[in-house]
Design a protein around this motif. Structure first.
Motif, PDB file in Angstrom:
ATOM      1  N   GLY A  21       0.798  -1.237   0.000  1.00  0.00           N
ATOM      2  CA  GLY A  21       0.000   0.000   0.000  1.00  0.00           C
ATOM      3  C   GLY A  21       0.825   1.278   0.000  1.00  0.00           C
ATOM      4  O   GLY A  21       0.729   2.085  -0.933  1.00  0.00           O
ATOM      5  N   PRO A  22       1.673   1.495   1.036  1.00  0.00           N
ATOM      6  CA  PRO A  22       2.396   2.768   1.092  1.00  0.00           C
ATOM      7  C   PRO A  22       3.339   2.954  -0.098  1.00  0.00           C
ATOM      8  O   PRO A  22       3.488   4.066  -0.597  1.00  0.00           O
ATOM      9  CB  PRO A  22       3.198   2.664   2.397  1.00  0.00           C
ATOM     10  CG  PRO A  22       2.550   1.574   3.173  1.00  0.00           C
ATOM     11  CD  PRO A  22       1.898   0.644   2.204  1.00  0.00           C
ATOM     12  N   ILE A  23       3.945   1.860  -0.585  1.00  0.00           N
ATOM     13  CA  ILE A  23       4.889   1.965  -1.699  1.00  0.00           C
ATOM     14  C   ILE A  23       4.143   2.312  -2.993  1.00  0.00           C
ATOM     15  O   ILE A  23       4.560   3.196  -3.749  1.00  0.00           O
ATOM     16  CB  ILE A  23       5.683   0.643  -1.854  1.00  0.00           C
ATOM     17  CG1 ILE A  23       6.636   0.512  -0.664  1.00  0.00           C
ATOM     18  CG2 ILE A  23       6.424   0.579  -3.184  1.00  0.00           C
ATOM     19  CD1 ILE A  23       7.455  -0.748  -0.665  1.00  0.00           C
ATOM     20  N   LEU A  24       3.030   1.641  -3.212  1.00  0.00           N
ATOM     21  CA  LEU A  24       2.273   1.917  -4.438  1.00  0.00           C
ATOM     22  C   LEU A  24       1.692   3.336  -4.410  1.00  0.00           C
ATOM     23  O   LEU A  24       1.761   4.062  -5.406  1.00  0.00           O
ATOM     24  CB  LEU A  24       1.169   0.862  -4.624  1.00  0.00           C
ATOM     25  CG  LEU A  24       0.308   0.987  -5.878  1.00  0.00           C
ATOM     26  CD1 LEU A  24       1.158   1.043  -7.153  1.00  0.00           C
ATOM     27  CD2 LEU A  24      -0.685  -0.175  -5.991  1.00  0.00           C
ATOM     28  N   MET A  25       1.159   3.756  -3.267  1.00  0.00           N
ATOM     29  CA  MET A  25       0.578   5.106  -3.194  1.00  0.00           C
ATOM     30  C   MET A  25       1.668   6.171  -3.363  1.00  0.00           C
ATOM     31  O   MET A  25       1.433   7.208  -3.987  1.00  0.00           O
ATOM     32  CB  MET A  25      -0.194   5.311  -1.884  1.00  0.00           C
ATOM     33  CG  MET A  25      -1.432   4.437  -1.733  1.00  0.00           C
ATOM     34  SD  MET A  25      -2.577   4.438  -3.152  1.00  0.00           S
ATOM     35  CE  MET A  25      -3.421   6.002  -2.940  1.00  0.00           C
ATOM     36  N   ALA A  26       2.866   5.901  -2.823  1.00  0.00           N
ATOM     37  CA  ALA A  26       3.973   6.861  -3.003  1.00  0.00           C
ATOM     38  C   ALA A  26       4.373   6.926  -4.477  1.00  0.00           C
ATOM     39  O   ALA A  26       4.663   8.013  -5.006  1.00  0.00           O
ATOM     40  CB  ALA A  26       5.163   6.462  -2.137  1.00  0.00           C
ATOM     41  N   THR A  33       5.197  -5.602   7.019  1.00  0.00           N
ATOM     42  CA  THR A  33       5.014  -6.687   6.049  1.00  0.00           C
ATOM     43  C   THR A  33       3.823  -7.598   6.378  1.00  0.00           C
ATOM     44  O   THR A  33       3.556  -8.533   5.630  1.00  0.00           O
ATOM     45  CB  THR A  33       6.280  -7.561   5.982  1.00  0.00           C
ATOM     46  OG1 THR A  33       6.591  -8.013   7.300  1.00  0.00           O
ATOM     47  CG2 THR A  33       7.460  -6.798   5.399  1.00  0.00           C
ATOM     48  N   ALA A  34       3.101  -7.324   7.479  1.00  0.00           N
ATOM     49  CA  ALA A  34       1.994  -8.218   7.858  1.00  0.00           C
ATOM     50  C   ALA A  34       0.980  -8.346   6.721  1.00  0.00           C
ATOM     51  O   ALA A  34       0.423  -9.423   6.479  1.00  0.00           O
ATOM     52  CB  ALA A  34       1.308  -7.708   9.125  1.00  0.00           C
ATOM     53  N   GLN A  35       0.761  -7.252   5.993  1.00  0.00           N
ATOM     54  CA  GLN A  35      -0.244  -7.280   4.916  1.00  0.00           C
ATOM     55  C   GLN A  35       0.206  -8.177   3.762  1.00  0.00           C
ATOM     56  O   GLN A  35      -0.606  -8.882   3.164  1.00  0.00           O
ATOM     57  CB  GLN A  35      -0.478  -5.875   4.387  1.00  0.00           C
ATOM     58  CG  GLN A  35      -0.952  -4.936   5.474  1.00  0.00           C
ATOM     59  CD  GLN A  35      -0.963  -3.505   5.000  1.00  0.00           C
ATOM     60  OE1 GLN A  35      -1.776  -3.136   4.162  1.00  0.00           O
ATOM     61  NE2 GLN A  35      -0.069  -2.701   5.515  1.00  0.00           N
ATOM     62  N   ALA A  36       1.498  -8.145   3.457  1.00  0.00           N
ATOM     63  CA  ALA A  36       2.017  -9.000   2.375  1.00  0.00           C
ATOM     64  C   ALA A  36       1.940 -10.465   2.799  1.00  0.00           C
ATOM     65  O   ALA A  36       1.629 -11.345   1.976  1.00  0.00           O
ATOM     66  CB  ALA A  36       3.449  -8.604   2.039  1.00  0.00           C
ATOM     67  N   LEU A  59      -9.479  -8.038   2.402  1.00  0.00           N
ATOM     68  CA  LEU A  59      -8.536  -7.356   1.500  1.00  0.00           C
ATOM     69  C   LEU A  59      -9.065  -5.960   1.173  1.00  0.00           C
ATOM     70  O   LEU A  59      -8.301  -5.001   1.068  1.00  0.00           O
ATOM     71  CB  LEU A  59      -8.336  -8.169   0.217  1.00  0.00           C
ATOM     72  CG  LEU A  59      -7.719  -9.564   0.374  1.00  0.00           C
ATOM     73  CD1 LEU A  59      -7.717 -10.305  -0.968  1.00  0.00           C
ATOM     74  CD2 LEU A  59      -6.290  -9.506   0.926  1.00  0.00           C
ATOM     75  N   GLU A  60     -10.386  -5.851   1.048  1.00  0.00           N
ATOM     76  CA  GLU A  60     -10.981  -4.556   0.683  1.00  0.00           C
ATOM     77  C   GLU A  60     -10.892  -3.533   1.817  1.00  0.00           C
ATOM     78  O   GLU A  60     -10.819  -2.325   1.550  1.00  0.00           O
ATOM     79  CB  GLU A  60     -12.432  -4.756   0.241  1.00  0.00           C
ATOM     80  CG  GLU A  60     -12.498  -5.462  -1.113  1.00  0.00           C
ATOM     81  CD  GLU A  60     -13.896  -5.642  -1.666  1.00  0.00           C
ATOM     82  OE1 GLU A  60     -14.026  -6.157  -2.781  1.00  0.00           O
ATOM     83  OE2 GLU A  60     -14.880  -5.270  -0.974  1.00  0.00           O
ATOM     84  N   VAL A  61     -10.926  -3.992   3.071  1.00  0.00           N
ATOM     85  CA  VAL A  61     -10.731  -3.060   4.203  1.00  0.00           C
ATOM     86  C   VAL A  61      -9.334  -2.445   4.086  1.00  0.00           C
ATOM     87  O   VAL A  61      -9.153  -1.224   4.189  1.00  0.00           O
ATOM     88  CB  VAL A  61     -10.895  -3.795   5.557  1.00  0.00           C
ATOM     89  CG1 VAL A  61     -10.398  -2.937   6.714  1.00  0.00           C
ATOM     90  CG2 VAL A  61     -12.354  -4.192   5.786  1.00  0.00           C
ATOM     91  N   ILE A  62      -8.352  -3.305   3.806  1.00  0.00           N
ATOM     92  CA  ILE A  62      -6.967  -2.819   3.680  1.00  0.00           C
ATOM     93  C   ILE A  62      -6.835  -1.924   2.443  1.00  0.00           C
ATOM     94  O   ILE A  62      -6.181  -0.869   2.477  1.00  0.00           O
ATOM     95  CB  ILE A  62      -5.985  -4.016   3.634  1.00  0.00           C
ATOM     96  CG1 ILE A  62      -6.125  -4.840   4.916  1.00  0.00           C
ATOM     97  CG2 ILE A  62      -4.554  -3.533   3.422  1.00  0.00           C
ATOM     98  CD1 ILE A  62      -5.300  -6.123   4.945  1.00  0.00           C
ATOM     99  N   ALA A  72      -8.073  -8.719   9.114  1.00  0.00           N
ATOM    100  CA  ALA A  72      -7.689  -7.524   8.350  1.00  0.00           C
ATOM    101  C   ALA A  72      -7.318  -6.388   9.301  1.00  0.00           C
ATOM    102  O   ALA A  72      -6.320  -5.689   9.097  1.00  0.00           O
ATOM    103  CB  ALA A  72      -8.829  -7.087   7.440  1.00  0.00           C
ATOM    104  N   TYR A  73      -8.116  -6.213  10.357  1.00  0.00           N
ATOM    105  CA  TYR A  73      -7.848  -5.114  11.295  1.00  0.00           C
ATOM    106  C   TYR A  73      -6.588  -5.411  12.104  1.00  0.00           C
ATOM    107  O   TYR A  73      -5.803  -4.516  12.403  1.00  0.00           O
ATOM    108  CB  TYR A  73      -9.059  -4.875  12.204  1.00  0.00           C
ATOM    109  CG  TYR A  73     -10.260  -4.363  11.428  1.00  0.00           C
ATOM    110  CD1 TYR A  73     -10.432  -3.002  11.187  1.00  0.00           C
ATOM    111  CD2 TYR A  73     -11.204  -5.240  10.898  1.00  0.00           C
ATOM    112  CE1 TYR A  73     -11.515  -2.519  10.460  1.00  0.00           C
ATOM    113  CE2 TYR A  73     -12.295  -4.776  10.167  1.00  0.00           C
ATOM    114  CZ  TYR A  73     -12.441  -3.418   9.945  1.00  0.00           C
ATOM    115  OH  TYR A  73     -13.509  -2.954   9.218  1.00  0.00           O
ATOM    116  N   GLU A  74      -6.388  -6.701  12.456  1.00  0.00           N
ATOM    117  CA  GLU A  74      -5.170  -7.076  13.199  1.00  0.00           C
ATOM    118  C   GLU A  74      -3.929  -6.824  12.357  1.00  0.00           C
ATOM    119  O   GLU A  74      -2.911  -6.334  12.847  1.00  0.00           O
ATOM    120  CB  GLU A  74      -5.216  -8.562  13.592  1.00  0.00           C
ATOM    121  CG  GLU A  74      -6.134  -8.814  14.771  1.00  0.00           C
ATOM    122  CD  GLU A  74      -6.211 -10.299  15.115  1.00  0.00           C
ATOM    123  OE1 GLU A  74      -5.205 -11.016  14.938  1.00  0.00           O
ATOM    124  OE2 GLU A  74      -7.297 -10.727  15.545  1.00  0.00           O
TER     125      GLU A  74
END
Ligand code: NAD
Ligand code: MG
Length: 395
Positions: A135-140, A328-331, A228-231, A319-321
């Motif tokens: 997320g942060p890398i793609l948005m940047a 890297t938890a999301q990956a 995935l959509e929450v994230i 998703a919230y956790e």
């Protein structure tokens, strides 16, 4: 006169890819197909090329490239064939390309989506896994590239339409109080829990309201798709996780809502047909015909809403956790799911164990901070290996 926009459609043979071609072909005065890509389906990609005559065709699987080239030559086309991820990254960066539809499924779409962002293209983002992983890398990269990013996921496209221009929910900006993310609850919302062990891939893929590719259909059945959509919403709209709330809405007519501080709730409605968000994003800020049947609310009679069952669908709470854990938890979350879904679709892993695999993988690999893309890719590799090391066979 309007300049014709050149489209690169990544994942052209898929459900979103084909819907995109359907909408674009209705507007030859606005859009031309510059590139079409697929994983390994040379025959299907050749068929689409014959119909839409792109300048480039990219096939991810290098071994299928010569079969594709032969088919195109035999059809008398001068479409150039590129292969592999390198081919995808090359084509999205070409100066002729105006718009990139990122509709590859899973982590396989990350690098090409990033390359399109870096090149400043207008990106239509269907490939939610890319945003979940990085997320942060793609948005940047989107900010640095300077091109617009328009969400294709129906819920996020709805939220985009319900937010003020600029599309941000940061710090309650513009008085946004909550994002109400709707979800149908999938095919097993009311199925007896003890019956879920025996669910087959075809049953899991028979979604009650949407027709989609197999991976996202299984995600919808476990509600991992909503997780995935929450994230995805967190990154797309810069929204604090606690302001994103999931609401079950089995009819899939209200595609999501935004609540404001004065109590107003703005919703976007429509038939469950992905050509609506695709057309909205393609033409934004204009509106174009999408081939979608008009919504007949009287026909529906009633629209209903429920709270999600976090015990039945444990992926949703995860998703919230994962957002709390950060880095890297999301990956790891995404990679474990991709392995589990693959194993389920291959007929090994029981449906009810998909979420167990995700939980066990999250426990096995501690999250680390993300400074660069390589951190994400390494977490993805580690999580895949850890998930594969679990017992993915029938109980
Ligand atoms: P699909 O399985 O129908 O199509 C996937 C496409 O990606 C195909 O063209 C395939 O050839 C290509 N592909 C697969 N693996 C690849 C690889 N390793 N390298 C290159 N290309 C590869 O999937 P879909 O349902 O169209 O979904 C695409 C994306 O859009 C997913 O991220 C999904 O979550 C998202 N999405 C889909 C829908 C929907 O209604 N189908 C709705 C919202 C979001
Ligand atoms: Mg969706």
């Amino acid at each position: 006169m309007r300049r014709i926009e050149q489209l690169a459609i990544l994942g052209a043979t898929g459900s979103i890819g084909r819907s995109t071609l359907d909408v674009a072909a209705r507007h030859p005065d606005r859009f031309r197909i510059f590139a079409l890509t697929a994983n390994s389906q040379a025959r299907e990609l050749a068929r689409l090329c014959i119909e839409h005559r792109p300048r480039y065709a990219v096939i991810a699987d290098a071994e299928s490239a010569s079969a594709l080239a032969t088919r195109l030559r035999d059809a008398g086309l001068d479409t150039k064939v590129l292969a592999g991820e390198r081919g995808l990254m090359e084509v999205v960066s070409m100066p002729e390309v105006d718009v990139v539809m990122a509709a590859i499924v899973g982590s396989a779409g990350l690098r090409s989506t990033l390359a399109a962002a870096q090149a400043g293209k207008k990106i239509l983002l269907a490939n939610k896994e890319a945003l979940v992983m990085a997320g942060p890398i793609l948005m940047a990269a989107v900010r640095a590239g300077g091109g617009p990013l328009l969400p294709i996921d129906s819920e996020h496209n709805a939220i985009f339409q319900c937010l003020p221009p600029g599309g941000t929910a940061r710090d309650g900006g513009a008085g946004v109080r909550r994002i109400l993310l709707t979800g149908s609850g999938g095919p097993f919302r009311t199925r007896k829990l003890s019956d879920l062990d025996a669910v087959t891939p075809d049953e899991a893929c028979a979604h009650p309201t949407w027709s989609m590719g197999r991976k996202i259909s299984v995600d919808s059945a476990t509600m991992m798709n909503k997780a995935l959509e929450v994230i995805e919403a967190r990154w797309l709209f810069d929204a604090a996780p606690e302001t994103i709330e999931v609401v079950i809405h089995p009819q899939s007519v209200v595609h999501s809502m935004v609540e404001y501080s004065d109590g107003s709730v703005i919703a976007q409605l429509g038939n469950p047909d992905m050509r609506t968000p695709i057309a909205q994003a393609l033409a934004y800020p204009d509106r174009i015909e999408a081939g979608v049947a008009p919504l007949d609310l009287v026909d529906f009679g009633a629209l209903t809403f429920e709270r999600p069952d976090f015990e039945r669908f444990r992926a949703l709470g995860l998703a919230y956790e994962v957002l709390r854990a950060g880095g890297t938890a999301q990956a790891i979350f995404n990679a474990a799911n991709e392995i589990a879904v693959e194993a389920f679709l291959a007929g090994g892993l029981p449906f009810s164990r998909i979420t167990d695999v995700i939980e066990a993988t999250l426990e096995a690999i501690p999250p680390r901070p993300v400074d660069e893309l390589e951190d994400v890719l390494e977490a993805d590799r580690l999580a895949r290996a850890a998930a594969r090391a679990l017992d993915l066979r029938p109980a």
